[in-house]
Design an enzyme around this catalytic site. Structure first.
Site, PDB file in Angstrom:
ATOM      1  N   GLU A   1     -20.227 -46.626   8.915  1.00  0.00           N
ATOM      2  CA  GLU A   1     -20.852 -46.403  10.234  1.00  0.00           C
ATOM      3  C   GLU A   1     -20.513 -44.998  10.755  1.00  0.00           C
ATOM      4  O   GLU A   1     -21.272 -44.406  11.504  1.00  0.00           O
ATOM      5  CB  GLU A   1     -20.389 -47.466  11.248  1.00  0.00           C
ATOM      6  CG  GLU A   1     -20.992 -48.852  11.032  1.00  0.00           C
ATOM      7  CD  GLU A   1     -22.436 -49.017  11.540  1.00  0.00           C
ATOM      8  OE1 GLU A   1     -22.843 -48.308  12.473  1.00  0.00           O
ATOM      9  OE2 GLU A   1     -23.161 -49.870  10.986  1.00  0.00           O
TER      10      GLU A   1
ATOM     11  N   ASP B   1     -28.983 -56.650  11.984  1.00  0.00           N
ATOM     12  CA  ASP B   1     -27.655 -56.496  11.380  1.00  0.00           C
ATOM     13  C   ASP B   1     -26.710 -56.067  12.500  1.00  0.00           C
ATOM     14  O   ASP B   1     -27.149 -55.706  13.592  1.00  0.00           O
ATOM     15  CB  ASP B   1     -27.706 -55.421  10.281  1.00  0.00           C
ATOM     16  CG  ASP B   1     -26.343 -55.183   9.640  1.00  0.00           C
ATOM     17  OD1 ASP B   1     -25.677 -56.167   9.261  1.00  0.00           O
ATOM     18  OD2 ASP B   1     -25.907 -54.017   9.536  1.00  0.00           O
ATOM     19  N   SER B   2     -25.413 -56.072  12.192  1.00  0.00           N
ATOM     20  CA  SER B   2     -24.442 -55.601  13.184  1.00  0.00           C
ATOM     21  C   SER B   2     -24.582 -54.095  13.426  1.00  0.00           C
ATOM     22  O   SER B   2     -24.075 -53.589  14.422  1.00  0.00           O
ATOM     23  CB  SER B   2     -23.029 -55.871  12.672  1.00  0.00           C
ATOM     24  OG  SER B   2     -22.815 -55.132  11.486  1.00  0.00           O
TER      25      SER B   2
ATOM     26  N   HIS C   1     -23.973 -53.157   4.236  1.00  0.00           N
ATOM     27  CA  HIS C   1     -23.565 -51.751   4.311  1.00  0.00           C
ATOM     28  C   HIS C   1     -23.221 -51.184   2.926  1.00  0.00           C
ATOM     29  O   HIS C   1     -23.320 -49.983   2.701  1.00  0.00           O
ATOM     30  CB  HIS C   1     -22.321 -51.602   5.190  1.00  0.00           C
ATOM     31  CG  HIS C   1     -22.575 -51.657   6.664  1.00  0.00           C
ATOM     32  ND1 HIS C   1     -22.942 -52.810   7.313  1.00  0.00           N
ATOM     33  CD2 HIS C   1     -22.511 -50.694   7.622  1.00  0.00           C
ATOM     34  CE1 HIS C   1     -23.077 -52.557   8.615  1.00  0.00           C
ATOM     35  NE2 HIS C   1     -22.821 -51.280   8.822  1.00  0.00           N
TER      36      HIS C   1
ATOM     37  N   CYS D   1     -22.160 -57.333   1.430  1.00  0.00           N
ATOM     38  CA  CYS D   1     -22.286 -56.786   2.793  1.00  0.00           C
ATOM     39  C   CYS D   1     -23.402 -55.762   2.710  1.00  0.00           C
ATOM     40  O   CYS D   1     -23.422 -54.935   1.786  1.00  0.00           O
ATOM     41  CB  CYS D   1     -20.973 -56.124   3.224  1.00  0.00           C
ATOM     42  SG  CYS D   1     -21.125 -55.158   4.742  1.00  0.00           S
TER      43      CYS D   1
ATOM     44  N   CYS E   1     -27.739 -59.339   7.227  1.00  0.00           N
ATOM     45  CA  CYS E   1     -26.292 -59.248   7.424  1.00  0.00           C
ATOM     46  C   CYS E   1     -25.643 -60.467   6.771  1.00  0.00           C
ATOM     47  O   CYS E   1     -25.970 -61.613   7.125  1.00  0.00           O
ATOM     48  CB  CYS E   1     -25.985 -59.228   8.923  1.00  0.00           C
ATOM     49  SG  CYS E   1     -24.230 -59.214   9.293  1.00  0.00           S
TER      50      CYS E   1
HETATM   51  N1  DGL Z   1     -23.601 -55.477   7.275  1.00  0.00           N
HETATM   52  C1  DGL Z   1     -22.907 -56.624   7.583  1.00  0.00           C
HETATM   53  C2  DGL Z   1     -22.791 -57.637   6.467  1.00  0.00           C
HETATM   54  O1  DGL Z   1     -23.662 -57.682   5.626  1.00  0.00           O
HETATM   55  C3  DGL Z   1     -21.797 -56.672   8.569  1.00  0.00           C
HETATM   56  C4  DGL Z   1     -20.802 -55.637   8.610  1.00  0.00           C
HETATM   57  C5  DGL Z   1     -19.898 -55.750   9.807  1.00  0.00           C
HETATM   58  O2  DGL Z   1     -20.401 -55.604  10.907  1.00  0.00           O
HETATM   59  O3  DGL Z   1     -18.696 -55.967   9.626  1.00  0.00           O
HETATM   60  O4  DGL Z   1     -21.880 -58.411   6.423  1.00  0.00           O
END
Ligand code: DGL
Length: 272
Positions: free
Chosen positions: A154, A10-11, A189, A187, A73
């Site tokens: 984050e 993931d990012s 997150h 997302c 992600c």
């Molecule tokens: N967790 C990520 C997603 O599912 C990316 C979030 C990001 O880096 O902007 O899209």
């Protein structure tokens, strides 16, 4: 049978929201996780940048002998799933969007009004909308990008009023105007703020793709005879910047388990 690890990336720390489901359902599986914490967020970057970063990370995972790559992600899945599959044709590469889209399309909702929330890139790609409508054209789908959520998460700003204000800023009108009854957390997150969202909109049904991808992982491992057959407790979590938040989040996830966690800071430049 195959006891090599599964690679997740993931990012940043969002993809970690998939891990507890996997460990509970498939305790024999070993994990290598990569969070690109030095370059997060991806969600507002150009698709070409996201693709370049993702190929680098997948390359790193493959060099670490993973048997499968899970793109934990949505932004990456929406941007370059096909490129990643083409680049690594010998191992299964799973995206996170299709399993959740199938679930949404196959279940009834009170008035068939679905909301998708995600990063700017994911929403602009219309990956969820296109996939869900392909499986079920009778649904009414609206989507909205919520670009402040990932940086706040984050930063660990989760259970407090700044996050709640941010949620209300994007979702109050979106939910009432579109009469949303089912909300997809597009997302990885966002499951970390699921409780905040549910508290603010108690009547909404929330779909969490981080959980829904588990069945696809299981099936893919089974179909390719890749399931591990001996219990493993060794997992490695790499980050391009081993931040305190990343370590804390992982420690929180593994708090009550016997799993051993190794942290490694990794310079991706080697894999360009
Ligand atoms: N967790 C990520 C997603 O599912 C990316 C979030 C990001 O880096 O902007 O899209």
């Amino acid at each position: 049978m195959d006891n090599r690890p599964i690679g997740f990336f993931d990012s940043g720390l969002g993809g970690l929201t998939c891990i507890p489901y996997l460990m509970k359902a498939l305790p024999n599986e070993r994990i290598i996780y990569f969070g690109d914490t030095a370059r997060t967020p991806y969600g507002s970057k150009a698709p070409s940048t996201i693709t370049a970063f993702s190929l680098q990370i997948a390359n790193f995972l493959v060099q670490n002998n993973v048997k499968m790559i899970v793109i934990a992600c949505n932004t990456v899945s929406a941007t370059c799933l096909d490129e990643l599959r083409k680049m690594f044709p010998k191992i299964p590469v799973l995206g996170i969007i299709t399993p959740a889209a199938k679930l949404v399309a196959s279940t009834c909702t009170p008035n068939n009004h679905i909301g998708i929330i995600g990063t700017k890139v994911t929403i602009k790609s219309e990956a969820y909308t296109t996939k869900i409508l392909k499986f079920n054209p009778n649904l009414d789908i609206n989507s909205i990008a919520c670009p402040t959520f990932v940086p706040l998460i984050e930063e660990g700003i989760i259970q407090n009023e700044i996050m709640d204000l941010s949620i209300k800023y994007y979702l109050d009108n979106f939910i009432s105007y579109n009469k949303i009854d089912t909300l997809v957390l597009g997302c990885t997150h966002y499951p970390l703020i699921r409780k905040n969202i549910q508290k603010l909109y108690p009547n909404i049904r929330i779909i969490n793709p981080s959980e829904e991808i588990l069945e696809s992982i299981k099936m893919k491992l089974k179909d390719n005879n890749l399931l591990a057959n001996s219990p493993s407790i060794d997992n490695t979590f790499y980050a391009s910047d081993l931040s305190e938040n990343f370590v804390n989040m992982i420690n929180r996830i593994f708090e009550n388990s016997e799993f051993k966690v190794a942290f490694k800071n990794f310079d991706l430049e080697t894999y360009k």
